[in-house]
Design an enzyme around this catalytic site. Structure first.
Site, PDB file in Angstrom:
ATOM      1  NE  ARG A   1      -9.611  -7.406   3.960  1.00 13.30           N
ATOM      2  CZ  ARG A   1     -10.656  -6.662   3.641  1.00 13.30           C
ATOM      3  NH1 ARG A   1     -11.369  -6.103   4.566  1.00 13.30           N
ATOM      4  NH2 ARG A   1     -10.945  -6.456   2.389  1.00 13.30           N
TER       5      ARG A   1
ATOM      6  NE  ARG B   1     -13.703  -3.283   9.424  1.00 14.70           N
ATOM      7  CZ  ARG B   1     -14.654  -3.241   8.518  1.00 14.70           C
ATOM      8  NH1 ARG B   1     -15.319  -2.135   8.317  1.00 14.70           N
ATOM      9  NH2 ARG B   1     -14.944  -4.306   7.818  1.00 14.70           N
TER      10      ARG B   1
ATOM     11  NE  ARG C   1     -10.146   3.086   9.401  1.00 13.76           N
ATOM     12  CZ  ARG C   1     -10.889   4.148   9.187  1.00 13.76           C
ATOM     13  NH1 ARG C   1     -10.455   5.331   9.566  1.00 13.76           N
ATOM     14  NH2 ARG C   1     -12.061   4.041   8.606  1.00 13.76           N
TER      15      ARG C   1
ATOM     16  CG  ASP D   1      -7.903  -2.047  -0.013  1.00 16.09           C
ATOM     17  OD1 ASP D   1      -8.339  -2.838   0.835  1.00 16.09           O
ATOM     18  OD2 ASP D   1      -8.536  -1.722  -1.018  1.00 16.09           O
TER      19      ASP D   1
ATOM     20  CE1 TYR E   1     -14.296  -2.704  -4.864  1.00 16.50           C
ATOM     21  CE2 TYR E   1     -12.930  -4.481  -5.733  1.00 16.50           C
ATOM     22  CZ  TYR E   1     -13.762  -3.966  -4.742  1.00 16.50           C
ATOM     23  OH  TYR E   1     -14.061  -4.724  -3.638  1.00 16.50           O
TER      24      TYR E   1
HETATM   25  O1  CP3 Z   1      -5.346  -8.888   5.493  1.00 22.42           O
HETATM   26  C1  CP3 Z   1      -4.962  -7.838   6.005  1.00 22.42           C
HETATM   27  O2  CP3 Z   1      -5.192  -7.552   7.178  1.00 22.42           O
HETATM   28  C2  CP3 Z   1      -4.112  -6.930   5.170  1.00 22.42           C
HETATM   29  C3  CP3 Z   1      -4.715  -5.815   4.530  1.00 22.42           C
HETATM   30  C4  CP3 Z   1      -5.823  -5.964   3.498  1.00 22.42           C
HETATM   31  C5  CP3 Z   1      -6.921  -5.063   3.455  1.00 22.42           C
HETATM   32  N1  CP3 Z   1      -7.641  -5.334   2.337  1.00 22.42           N
HETATM   33  C6  CP3 Z   1      -7.166  -4.031   4.451  1.00 22.42           C
HETATM   34  C7  CP3 Z   1      -8.465  -3.347   4.511  1.00 22.42           C
HETATM   35  C8  CP3 Z   1      -5.949  -6.837   2.404  1.00 22.42           C
HETATM   36  C9  CP3 Z   1      -5.100  -8.013   2.018  1.00 22.42           C
HETATM   37  C10 CP3 Z   1      -7.105  -6.404   1.673  1.00 22.42           C
HETATM   38  C11 CP3 Z   1      -7.545  -7.030   0.416  1.00 22.42           C
HETATM   39  C12 CP3 Z   1      -8.812  -6.590  -0.195  1.00 22.42           C
HETATM   40  N2  CP3 Z   1      -9.346  -5.336  -0.224  1.00 22.42           N
HETATM   41  C13 CP3 Z   1      -9.662  -7.432  -0.943  1.00 22.42           C
HETATM   42  C14 CP3 Z   1      -9.378  -8.870  -1.260  1.00 22.42           C
HETATM   43  C15 CP3 Z   1      -9.580  -9.771  -0.132  1.00 22.42           C
HETATM   44  C16 CP3 Z   1     -10.982 -10.191   0.069  1.00 22.42           C
HETATM   45  O3  CP3 Z   1     -11.592  -9.709   1.046  1.00 22.42           O
HETATM   46  O4  CP3 Z   1     -11.453 -10.977  -0.741  1.00 22.42           O
HETATM   47  C17 CP3 Z   1     -10.753  -6.652  -1.387  1.00 22.42           C
HETATM   48  C18 CP3 Z   1     -11.916  -7.127  -2.208  1.00 22.42           C
HETATM   49  C19 CP3 Z   1     -10.533  -5.319  -0.932  1.00 22.42           C
HETATM   50  C20 CP3 Z   1     -11.377  -4.123  -1.193  1.00 22.42           C
HETATM   51  C21 CP3 Z   1     -11.883  -3.508   0.035  1.00 22.42           C
HETATM   52  N3  CP3 Z   1     -11.139  -2.763   0.920  1.00 22.42           N
HETATM   53  C22 CP3 Z   1     -13.215  -3.552   0.547  1.00 22.42           C
HETATM   54  C23 CP3 Z   1     -14.358  -4.275  -0.117  1.00 22.42           C
HETATM   55  C24 CP3 Z   1     -13.233  -2.839   1.742  1.00 22.42           C
HETATM   56  C25 CP3 Z   1     -14.424  -2.496   2.596  1.00 22.42           C
HETATM   57  C26 CP3 Z   1     -14.954  -3.636   3.352  1.00 22.42           C
HETATM   58  C27 CP3 Z   1     -14.113  -4.001   4.532  1.00 22.42           C
HETATM   59  O5  CP3 Z   1     -13.816  -5.183   4.687  1.00 22.42           O
HETATM   60  O6  CP3 Z   1     -13.813  -3.105   5.324  1.00 22.42           O
HETATM   61  C28 CP3 Z   1     -11.904  -2.387   1.992  1.00 22.42           C
HETATM   62  C29 CP3 Z   1     -11.438  -1.624   3.146  1.00 22.42           C
HETATM   63  C30 CP3 Z   1     -10.353  -2.262   3.964  1.00 22.42           C
HETATM   64  N4  CP3 Z   1      -9.284  -2.949   3.477  1.00 22.42           N
HETATM   65  C31 CP3 Z   1     -10.244  -2.182   5.378  1.00 22.42           C
HETATM   66  C32 CP3 Z   1      -9.064  -2.850   5.735  1.00 22.42           C
HETATM   67  C33 CP3 Z   1      -8.473  -3.003   7.096  1.00 22.42           C
HETATM   68  C34 CP3 Z   1     -11.201  -1.453   6.323  1.00 22.42           C
HETATM   69  C35 CP3 Z   1     -10.954   0.014   6.207  1.00 22.42           C
HETATM   70  C36 CP3 Z   1     -11.404   0.776   7.414  1.00 22.42           C
HETATM   71  O7  CP3 Z   1     -10.826   0.613   8.464  1.00 22.42           O
HETATM   72  O8  CP3 Z   1     -12.306   1.605   7.227  1.00 22.42           O
END
Ligand code: CP3
Length: 345
Positions: free
Chosen positions: A29, A33, A42, A78, A154
């Site tokens: 990540r 954010r 965003r 994602d 999911y």
């Molecule tokens: O690492 C990075 O920066 C690369 C991009 C990346 C995202 N999600 C961007 C994202 C990666 C590798 C993921 C993986 C991901 N996504 C996982 C596995 C990793 C982990 O955390 O264990 C999971 C479970 C998800 C599912 C997901 N996507 C959730 C639960 C959420 C909401 C919670 C959160 O952290 O925001 C997302 C949204 C998401 N994925 C965002 C980003 C940058 C935020 C979206 C926004 O800006 O509104």
């Protein structure tokens, strides 16, 4: 004398199980954010729109490099991306996270979805990877996907699971439908990763975030075989595969049975203990507790050094145990990076 090996070399050496003089690092990540530049983007574009535009996704992937001296870029995308193409009504609700309007509410619902195998029709991730590859020839570039169990959670529960109860109940009440769903997900995810591989990344990561919620015997039945199938179908690309689960303390030895080249370990398990439980020489990635990156916490430097020392018994890629929290301080991230880069094994 400067570092004679590039970031990309160091990362690939560690993935290949070789000793590296300096520990390569990146952060899960890192593109999200925590960066004001990302928050600004965003305001103008939805998360989905950023993911589904190869040019913009590449731009976001590159954002951390303006600030952080990391060795690898992870594709901005994602794990739920395949669900955009499955007609389950995936949307990202602000403050809630991903939500499905039509989760699979029983075996019959499976008839309405199909494997997504023609990624040429949805090339945005590969386009982003190709752009990043070109922009960062000396950095490692990582593509990724979710693992089958985590995506099934999911699809069945419709949002981030708390205890995996819904998916466990589905698998026990409808074993045949569960098997069919897993086949469909293995096909989808293997095809997705193979398509990403063609764009020239150095490695692929499989996120099995929620599989760590399972007790060992259930992990062995419901998650492991399907992650292993994806690994074996993606290995012909020649790229190293990193397999990540949370709650590694429960399952790290079984995770090694997926056949992945590198294991991502969260901070519930010290790297020294992890090494004792996996085959000798297995490269490990992790595992700083991300809470140390939030202002107000104490002991960041000590914690980083502890992870580095624990990692010394074998090949190691420094990372967090979980994704960077939105409240992480960029200044603290920089401090952690300086500490890792100064460490000599
Ligand atoms: O690492 C990075 O920066 C690369 C991009 C990346 C995202 N999600 C961007 C994202 C990666 C590798 C993921 C993986 C991901 N996504 C996982 C596995 C990793 C982990 O955390 O264990 C999971 C479970 C998800 C599912 C997901 N996507 C959730 C639960 C959420 C909401 C919670 C959160 O952290 O925001 C997302 C949204 C998401 N994925 C965002 C980003 C940058 C935020 C979206 C926004 O800006 O509104």
């Amino acid at each position: 004398m400067g570092d004679p090996r590039t970031s990309r070399d160091l990362f690939l050496d560690a993935c290949a199980g070789e000793a590296t003089e300096r520990v390569p690092l990146w952060f899960m990540r890192q593109a999200g954010r925590v960066l004001p530049e990302f928050r600004a983007l965003r305001e103008r574009h939805s998360f989905e729109a950023l993911c589904r535009d190869g040019r913009r996704a590449a731009e976001v992937t590159l954002l951390p490099f303006g600030r952080f001296d990391v060795d690898a870029a992870i594709l901005f995308s994602d794990i739920l991306v395949p669900l955009f193409h499955m007609d389950v009504g995936l949307r990202y609700a602000d403050g809630v996270g991903p939500v499905l309007e039509r989760p699979l509410d029983g075996p019959d619902a499976l008839d309405a979805i199909e494997a997504v195998t023609d990624w040429g029709a949805h090339p945005y991730q590969a386009e982003a990877l190709a752009r990043v590859r070109k922009a960062l020839p000396e950095k490692a570039v990582i593509g990724f996907a979710g693992a089958p169990f985590t995506l099934a959670s999911y699809l069945i529960e419709g949002r981030s699971t708390k205890r995996a109860e819904g998916v466990i109940a589905f698998a026990s009440q409808h074993p045949e439908a569960y098997a069919r769903l897993m086949d469909l997900l293995v096909d989808t995810l293997a095809a997705n990763l193979r398509f990403q591989a063609e764009a020239g990344p150095d490695a692929l990561q499989l996120f099995d975030t929620w599989a760590g919620l399972l007790p060992r015997e259930m992990y062995r039945d419901l998650a492991l075989p399907f992650a292993a199938q994806v690994v074996s179908r993606v290995h012909p690309t020649g790229l190293p595969i990193v397999y990540y689960t949370r709650n590694a303390a429960e399952t790290v030895d079984l995770a090694a049975e997926t056949g992945a080249d590198v294991l991502g370990v969260d901070h519930t398990l010290g790297l020294r203990d992890a090494r004792r439980r996996v085959p000798e020489g297995t490269p490990l990635q992790g595992n700083l507790d991300p809470r140390f990156l939030v202002d107000g916490s104490e002991g960041l430097t000590q914690a980083v050094r502890q992870v580095l020392r624990e990692g010394e018994g074998g090949p190691h890629i420094f990372n967090l145990g979980e994704g960077m929290p939105p409240a992480a301080s960029p200044e603290r991230v920089e401090r952690a990076i300086r500490e890792v880069r100064a460490f000599r094994r």
